[in-house]
Motif scaffolding. Structure first.
Motif, PDB file in Angstrom:
ATOM      1  N   ARG A 128     -30.679 -44.642  43.346  1.00 15.90           N
ATOM      2  CA  ARG A 128     -29.995 -43.298  43.257  1.00 15.90           C
ATOM      3  C   ARG A 128     -29.268 -43.223  44.731  1.00 15.90           C
ATOM      4  N   TYR A 131     -26.355 -45.960  44.826  1.00 12.63           N
ATOM      5  CA  TYR A 131     -25.541 -45.305  43.704  1.00 12.63           C
ATOM      6  C   TYR A 131     -24.435 -44.462  44.281  1.00 12.63           C
ATOM      7  N   LYS A 132     -25.062 -43.290  44.907  1.00 12.53           N
ATOM      8  CA  LYS A 132     -24.447 -42.186  45.690  1.00 12.53           C
ATOM      9  C   LYS A 132     -23.648 -42.720  46.856  1.00 12.53           C
ATOM     10  N   LEU A 135     -20.297 -45.054  45.575  1.00 11.75           N
ATOM     11  CA  LEU A 135     -19.463 -43.964  44.761  1.00 11.75           C
ATOM     12  C   LEU A 135     -18.905 -43.362  45.557  1.00 11.75           C
ATOM     13  N   ASN A 136     -19.448 -43.005  46.817  1.00 11.18           N
ATOM     14  CA  ASN A 136     -18.642 -42.067  47.812  1.00 11.18           C
ATOM     15  C   ASN A 136     -17.940 -42.986  49.013  1.00 11.18           C
ATOM     16  N   ARG A 155     -30.522 -47.718  36.477  1.00 13.76           N
ATOM     17  CA  ARG A 155     -31.224 -46.371  36.385  1.00 13.76           C
ATOM     18  C   ARG A 155     -30.979 -45.709  35.038  1.00 13.76           C
TER      19      ARG A 155
ATOM     20  N   GLU B 106     -28.607 -35.205  36.007  1.00 10.90           N
ATOM     21  CA  GLU B 106     -28.823 -36.142  37.423  1.00 10.90           C
ATOM     22  C   GLU B 106     -27.530 -36.399  37.991  1.00 10.90           C
ATOM     23  N   GLU B 109     -26.042 -33.341  39.726  1.00  9.19           N
ATOM     24  CA  GLU B 109     -26.780 -33.440  41.085  1.00  9.19           C
ATOM     25  C   GLU B 109     -26.259 -34.361  42.028  1.00  9.19           C
ATOM     26  N   ASP B 110     -25.913 -35.475  41.660  1.00 13.84           N
ATOM     27  CA  ASP B 110     -25.533 -36.577  42.360  1.00 13.84           C
ATOM     28  C   ASP B 110     -24.074 -36.054  43.088  1.00 13.84           C
ATOM     29  N   TYR B 111     -23.212 -35.495  42.300  1.00 12.28           N
ATOM     30  CA  TYR B 111     -22.025 -35.036  42.748  1.00 12.28           C
ATOM     31  C   TYR B 111     -22.069 -34.057  43.538  1.00 12.28           C
ATOM     32  N   ASP B 113     -24.827 -33.410  45.591  1.00 11.69           N
ATOM     33  CA  ASP B 113     -25.165 -33.840  46.800  1.00 11.69           C
ATOM     34  C   ASP B 113     -23.885 -34.501  47.991  1.00 11.69           C
ATOM     35  N   ILE B 114     -23.159 -35.120  47.064  1.00 14.95           N
ATOM     36  CA  ILE B 114     -22.054 -35.782  47.989  1.00 14.95           C
ATOM     37  C   ILE B 114     -21.134 -34.630  48.259  1.00 14.95           C
TER      38      ILE B 114
END
Lengths: 191, 125
Positions: A128, A131-132, A135-136, A155, B106, B109-111, B113-114
């Motif tokens: 996870r 991935y983040k 992505l960022n 995932r 989820e 939640e990922d967005y 968090d970022i």
């Protein structure tokens, strides 16, 4: 004459929902997604599982299309011309299995293998985070891909990525990929 | 400025960006062949909006599915609103998911968090 009955029986015994071998185009992908979606609506009662299968399938198909884009333009006449691919969706008591197969240039194997191994070696939480992070931070290619596909497949399925590279000749190998989306989401909720 | 409204297709969401009310909605599926091409007019529209925004902006996202190439575009859309938020505008992001769809929860939640912005994640009522 070819023994079509045995082909039919094999397909039946393996619970093949859909199988395709040929040139992969975006229109074709859309048609296959439509077929599978309506089949899933009929046979899979659990929304979560249905969505996971659809999602994983979208990424697997997009991977195939993306792979085709990386082809050498001069390769069209090669018998290993990788615009053609294999796609198979089967069911068993464990879950739904999505299988893809395509030819790959040997010099691209190492990078792909390392990437798949990395995904397989980390925990769900680490996956996870990975991935983040991608992505960022990562720049996407023009087609909007950044290697998130396989992470997403891992995932959503919660399973390890199963793959093989079978040597064909000094330039090409055959890349097979299999992922299972378990049915236990439904079993767990019906207990 | 004129509102931007995009009708949904089998592979793209319905999009409604209303510059007067400041209510922005994305709903449905986002699995286009080329996400960057699809989202490009939305980015351009948002750049214009950010320069003369409504006093209050509410962004509602209710996705059924989205592919990984859309995920980056969705992040870039949300980053426009972070910019707006940082310039002192009132901005609220609302992420909706279907009951039991833990994956979509989820993803929200990922967005969240970022991005450093007020972010609500809720089940579709």
């Amino acid at each position: 004459m070819i023994d079509y009955l045995s082909i039919y029986e094999k397909m039946h015994d393996n619970n093949i929902m859909l199988t395709f071998k040929g040139e992969v185009t975006f229109d074709l992908i859309n048609s296959m997604l439509k077929i599978i979606e309506s089949r899933l609506d009929m046979i899979e009662g659990d929304l979560k599982t249905r969505k996971k299968v659809y999602n994983v399938l979208v990424e697997c198909l997009q991977n195939l299309v993306h792979h085709i884009d990386t082809l050498d333009p001069g390769e069209e006449t090669s018998p290993y011309h990788s615009k053609t691919a294999l796609l198979m969706i089967t069911t068993s008591t464990d879950g739904y299995h999505v299988v893809t197969g395509n030819y790959i240039l040997n010099d691209k194997i190492e990078k792909l293998k390392n990437w798949l191994d990395e995904i397989n070696s980390v925990s769900a939480d680490e996956l996870r985070d990975l991935y983040k992070r991608i992505l960022n931070n990562e720049q996407f290619s023009e087609k909007g891909t950044a290697g998130l596909g396989f992470i997403d497949i891992a995932r959503k399925s919660g399973q390890k990525l199963i793959y093989a590279f079978q040597p064909v000749n000094d330039r090409y190998s055959f890349f097979s990929f299999q992922i299972t989306i378990p049915k236990n989401y439904q079993l767990a909720s019906s207990k | 400025m004129e509102s931007l409204v995009l009708q949904p297709t089998a592979h793209t969401p319905s999009v409604s960006l209303n510059s007067e009310s400041g209510v922005f909605e994305f709903k449905g599926r986002s699995t286009p062949e080329n996400s960057v091409d699809y989202y490009d007019p939305i980015f351009k529209w948002l750049d214009q909006y950010v320069s003369s925004p409504s006093p209050k902006t509410v962004v509602k996202l209710q996705f059924e599915y989205f592919n990984t190439s859309s995920s980056k575009c969705i992040l870039d859309v949300l980053k426009k609103f972070v910019k707006l938020h940082n310039s002192g505008s009132e901005v609220k992001i609302q992420w909706y998911y279907e009951a039991e769809d833990d994956d979509m929860k989820e993803a929200g939640e990922d967005y969240s968090d970022i991005l450093e912005i007020p972010f609500e994640i809720q089940e579709i009522p």
